[in-house]
Structure formats: structure tokens, C-alpha cells
Design an enzyme around this catalytic site. Structure first.
Site, short mmCIF file in Angstrom:
data_model
loop_
_atom_site.label_atom_id
_atom_site.label_comp_id
_atom_site.label_asym_id
_atom_site.label_seq_id
_atom_site.Cartn_x
_atom_site.Cartn_y
_atom_site.Cartn_z
N ASP A 29 9.82 16.63 13.51
CA ASP A 29 9.46 16.53 12.09
C ASP A 29 7.95 16.72 11.92
OD1 ASP A 29 9.79 16.23 9.37
OD2 ASP A 29 9.71 14.04 9.42
N ILE A 71 0.81 -1.22 0.00
CA ILE A 71 0.00 0.00 0.00
C ILE A 71 0.84 1.26 0.00
CG2 ILE A 71 -2.01 -1.05 1.08
CD1 ILE A 71 -1.04 -0.05 3.77
N GLY A 72 2.15 1.13 -0.02
CA GLY A 72 3.01 2.30 -0.07
C GLY A 72 4.45 1.92 -0.29
N GLU A 73 5.19 2.83 -0.92
CA GLU A 73 6.60 2.57 -1.19
C GLU A 73 7.33 3.90 -1.24
OE1 GLU A 73 9.46 0.14 -4.34
OE2 GLU A 73 7.29 0.23 -4.64
N GLY A 112 11.78 2.40 2.32
CA GLY A 112 11.22 1.08 2.51
C GLY A 112 9.86 0.94 1.86
N VAL A 113 9.18 -0.13 2.25
CA VAL A 113 7.89 -0.47 1.66
C VAL A 113 6.89 -0.77 2.77
CG1 VAL A 113 6.68 -2.10 0.14
CG2 VAL A 113 8.99 -1.38 -0.41
#
Length: 538
Positions: free
Chosen positions: A188, A75-77, A81-82
Site C-alpha cells: 500500500d 488529532i485524527g479520525e 478508527g480514531v
């Protein structure tokens, strides 16, 4: 990037639209994080799920990590990382599984896991279930959440109403207060790291805080001794939102988190900040320009046309001293007074709940979210590519040419049978864990080949330099009328012993001066070839 940051955003591809109102009280859902804690003693539904999973002997263990976490779709990269969705096979609770290469230059998941463990049980902070190593990766398993405020901001036309900003701001202040209470500063602050919950859950519209890769202790947990003030510190955070003191290289403390929050509030209200879009030859000068613009922008000019309380908030937090404790409750009351002036109440109604004719956000309709910073359209490492020096560009060009030659050779050597077999290989779902494993293996093979090519190129360059040096020495000796030195092969023969047997050459005393250049060059070439053959690289 902003600066180097490892944002991680959690979302799930099959999320449906939000139903029901949010509970605005951030303390009301404290037990949410404990409902998903791993425990074999569960309800009958959980026991049935566990029994079914144990009875299924044919399950694919390659998609199970941490003993009982089933990996779903990607669902994300991002550059760090992934991210995969997953399921706890014991109790059926959905989770997010973050993968990070173990060989990364700056691994962050272990430190992030430690921070999550410190914060476990804190309202609206994801629960961390597991950290470990799986093959070539570190993995972290945490609660699965919904889209980020940046995603929702996009879907709402890149502008929030004053009412939505006030309600969001109050929750964000409380989250940072809870973090500070655990002796940590965030460093952040940005909309990408604040997420809402999953639809159908009691906390569906509560704001959650994730990604603690940049978090740092600002005081000792036992003695409560504050860290000392320092200057000339490197920048940490996202330049768009970081405090003025951070731009000046000063050590960050609680005041800097609060100022960064103020910049986010104005970002939501205005849709754009005055220091966005500044141009500079490189990132360093760009960050300097952003800092100068922040210092030169009056807070009340920033709040022009908006409730004055937002300008007052930013003015107050910028005046805090390094070790001073922020007045969190006072800030909440200040911002909530905006709703009193407007005749509104904090009823938990947000702009994103009005999307799609009042049905709320829906990933089948709205675009795919920026998943915890993964898949960001402008990752930090892309910006830095524009400022590489010419020498590095030349090396890359040589590497590309060498790779093209090798690819052409490999293609020419490929048989017709190999070509036919490659056509019938099954295609993997690009969002599957198997595809990610295959991609990772290919990546490491490519990196290994790249290192070998770089080593070969460096050896070739070294050999050319040595040849040039030998030729220059011979020319200098001939110019001075001195006899050339002994061939390099003799020195190398002594170095490598009896294993190295260069071809015997006549002594320098028996050779004429006309013979020296050719003899020396031939012996040098032979000696270098033998030298690199012994190293196994030619």
C-alpha cells in the site's frame, strides 16, 4: 481509498516549526526507537515524573489506558478508527494512541501490532509500545510523528523540487528494503503513509514508514521459501500508485512495492499523474481504466522534461520477475546521479524547510494535516455510496421515515423538565477522550436501535408476504371450487401448544361459502398477531 485500507497518520496539534537540518543517513538514528522503550529504570527526571504521577491520587483514570498512557486530544479520525495524542506517564515520551472498534468487520490493529513488533528496532519505523482492549475498542500505542509527505506536498504547492524528490526517494527505497529484509511486502505504497519526525528531534526530517495493515509475508522467515505465483487476486493497495501487475490480478511481491514507489516519485515531480481524474460508472471500471492508462503510458513520456533517471528506474523495476530481488543500492545510486548532473548534493535540505520565510512548517500557519489517512476529504466509503442499488435506497428511505416517526414521538413525550435539564448539560471538548467515549456510546445505541428497526421492518414485510400468500391461496381455491383450507391459527395453536389459545371458529362444514373469505382473513390476521406477540416484537 483507494482500496480498503486502514491508514493511520500520527501528528500533534501543538507541533512547532522544524529547526535544524535532517540527518540524511537513515542508519544514524537507530537508537531513537529504543530511547522510548518502557522501563522503570530511567533518569532522575523520569523518576520524578513517575513519583508525581503516583502522588496525584485525584487523577482522572478514565483518560489512562494501558496502565500508564495518558490520552490527550483527538488529532485524527477516519472510517477505521480514531487517533489521539498521548503521553507515557512514566517517562514523559509523547505517543500516538489508535482506537479501533472491537466489533469492526475487519479489525487490523492486532495484526499491525504484530508487524510493528517484528520491525521494532528498525530505523525510522515507529516503536510499538502496547496493544490491548479498552472498553469497546482495541488500542495501539506507537511513537508520535510529524505530518505525512502528502501534507508537506500540499503545503509546498503540490510540487517538489527534483532535489527534494531525490533525497526523499533514496530514504523511501531504504525503508522498503528494510521491510523486505524482514520477509514482508508493504502492498500500500502512498505518500500518506510516509511521515517525517517531530520538530526538535534528531530525525525531524527523516522519512518514516507507518501503517502496516496491508503488509504481508512474501517468504517464510525460516526457510526463505517464496510464496507461489498466483493470478485472479483481488486488488490490494491504492489504485493511483499500485503496480500494473496488481491491476492484472497477479500476486504481489517485492517488485510491486518498487514500482509503486516509482509512481509516487513521478507524482511528486509532476504534481499529477496521467491516470488521475478518470471517470467511470463504478470503482471496478475505474480501476480497470487506471490500469489500462498505466499500461499505455510510456515511461519516458512520463519522464518528459524530467531527469531521465526516473524513467529508467521505473523501466527497470517493471521488468523484474516475480521472485527477483530488487537492486536497492543500484536504484539509490541511479537516483543520486541526478544530483550530480545538477551540481547538487544530498545535504538534507528539503522544500518544506523553506516554508514560512525559512522557519519551516507550522500547524498554526499551515492547514491541519491529513493525519495518517484519518480525516481524508474523500474516504473510500463515501465513493461507494454513489453506487448503491435502488432496492437498498428504498430500504434506507423506509428506515429514515421510521426513524423520523420515532423521533417525533420521543420529542412529543419529552417533558418540559427534560428540555430544561438538557440545556444545562456541560458541553464536552470535541477533541477530548470523554467526548469520544460519549460519541462511541451514542453510536452503539444508534446501531442497536437501527438493528431493532430493521428487524421490525423485516417482520412487517414478512407478515405482509404471508398475508398475500394466504389471500392468493384462497382465491385459487375459490376459483377451482374447492373448500378453503383450515385457518392458520389452528396450525400455530398446535405448534405453540396450550400457551396459544386462538378464538374458536365454527367448522368449515357449518359455514357458507360467503363466510369463508371474511372468516379466513380475520383468523389469519389474529393468528399472525398472536404469533408475533409470542416472539416479543409486536
Amino acid at each position: 481509498m483507494s482500496m480498503p485500507i486502514a491508514s493511520t497518520t500520527l501528528a500533534v496539534n501543538n507541533l512547532t516549526n522544524i529547526n535544524g537540518n535532517a540527518n540524511f543517513n537513515v542508519q544514524a538514528n537507530k537508537q531513537l526507537h529504543h530511547q522510548a522503550v518502557d522501563s522503570p529504570a530511567r533518569s532522575s527526571m523520569t523518576a520524578t515524573t513517575a513519583a508525581n504521577s503516583n502522588s496525584n491520587s485525584s487523577r482522572d483514570d478514565s483518560t489512562i489506558v494501558g496502565l500508564h498512557y495518558k490520552i490527550g486530544k483527538k488529532i485524527g479520525e477516519g472510517s477505521f478508527g480514531v487517533l489521539f495524542e498521548g503521553t507515557n506517564m512514566i517517562n514523559g515520551v509523547p505517543v500516538a494512541i489508535k482506537f479501533e472498534p472491537r466489533k469492526t468487520e475487519a479489525p487490523q490493529l492486532r495484526d499491525e501490532y504484530k508487524t510493528y513488533k517484528i520491525l521494532n528496532g528498525t530505523p525510522n519505523i515507529p516503536y510499538a509500545y502496547y496493544f490491548g482492549q479498552e472498553g469497546l475498542h482495541n488500542i495501539l500505542v506507537i511513537d508520535l510523528l510529524g505530518p505525512s509527505l502528502e501534507d508537506l506536498f500540499d503545503w509546498c504547492g503540490r510540487k517538489f523540487s527534483v532535489k527534494t524528490v531525490v533525497q526523499v526517494a533514496v530514504q523511501m527505497i531504504t525503508l522498503i528494503e528494510d521491510l523486505h529484509a524482514h520477509d514482508l511486502i508493504y502492498r500500500d505504497i502512498k505518500p500518506d503513509n510516509f511521515l517525517i519526525g517531530r520538530p526538535g528531534q534528531p530525525d525531524a526530517n527523516n522519512i518514516h514508514l507507518i501503517d502496516f495493515g496491508m503488509a504481508k509475508q512474501y517468504r517464510d522467515p525460516k526457510t526463505k521459501q517464496h510464496i507461489p505465483y498466483r493470478e485472479k487476486k483481488s486488488l490490494s493497495g491504492t489504485a493511483r500508485y499500485m503496480s500494473i501487475n496488481t491491476h492484472l490480478g497477479r500476486e504481489q511481491s517485492r517488485r510491486d512495492d518498487m514500482e509503486a514507489l516509482g509512481h509516487v516519485f513521478f507524482y511528486f515531480l509532476r504534481g499529477h499523474l496521467p491516470w488521475q481524474g478518470l471517470k467511470a460508472p463504478n470503482n471496478k471500471q475505474k480501476y480497470e481504466k487506471i490500469g489500462e492508462k498505466k499500461r499505455s503510458t510510456n515511461v519516458y513520456d512520463l519522464a518528459q522534461g524530467l531527469p531521465v533517471q526516473f524513467g529508467r528506474y521505473l523501466e527497470i523495476v517493471r521488468s523484474l520477475s516475480f521472485e527477483e530481488c530488487p537492486d536497492y543500492e543500484g536504484y539509490r545510486k541511479l537516483l543520486l546521479s541526478v544530483l550530480d548532473d545538477l551540481g547538487e548534493t544530498a545535504d538534507g535540505q528539503y522544500d518544506w524547510m523553506k516554508l514560512n520565510d525559512g522557519r519551516g512548517w507550522d500547524l498554526n500557519i499551515n492547514k491541519k494535516p491529513n493525519l495518517h489517512g484519518y480525516g481524508h476529504p474523500n474516504p473510500p466509503n463515501e465513493k461507494s455510496r454513489k453506487h448503491r442499488n435502488k432496492q437498498l435506497q428504498m430500504q434506507q428511505l423506509q428506515m429514515q421515515q421510521l426513524q423520523q416517526q420515532q423521533q417525533q414521538q420521543q420529542y412529543a413525550q419529552k417533558t418540559e423538565a427534560d428540555m430544561r435539564n438538557s440545556q444545562y448539560k456541560p458541553k464536552l471538548d470535541p477533541t477530548s477522550y470523554e467526548a469520544y467515549q460519549h460519541q462511541t456510546q451514542q453510536k452503539y445505541l444508534q446501531e442497536q436501535q437501527k438493528r431493532q428497526q430493521q428487524q421490525k421492518l423485516q417482520e412487517q414485510q414478512l407478515q405482509e408476504q404471508q398475508l398475500q400468500q394466504q389471500q392468493q391461496q384462497q382465491q385459487q381455491l375459490r376459483a377451482t371450487g374447492q373448500p378453503p383450507s383450515q385457518p392458520q391459527a389452528q396450525t400455530q395453536s398446535q405448534q405453540f401448544g396450550a400457551r396459544y389459545q386462538p378464538q374458536q371458529q365454527p367448522s368449515a362444514a357449518l359455514r357458507t361459502p360467503e363466510q369463508h373469505p371474511n372468516d379466513d382473513n380475520s383468523s389469519l390476521a389474529a393468528s399472525h398477531k398472536g404469533f408475533f406477540q409470542k416472539l416479543g416484537c409486536c
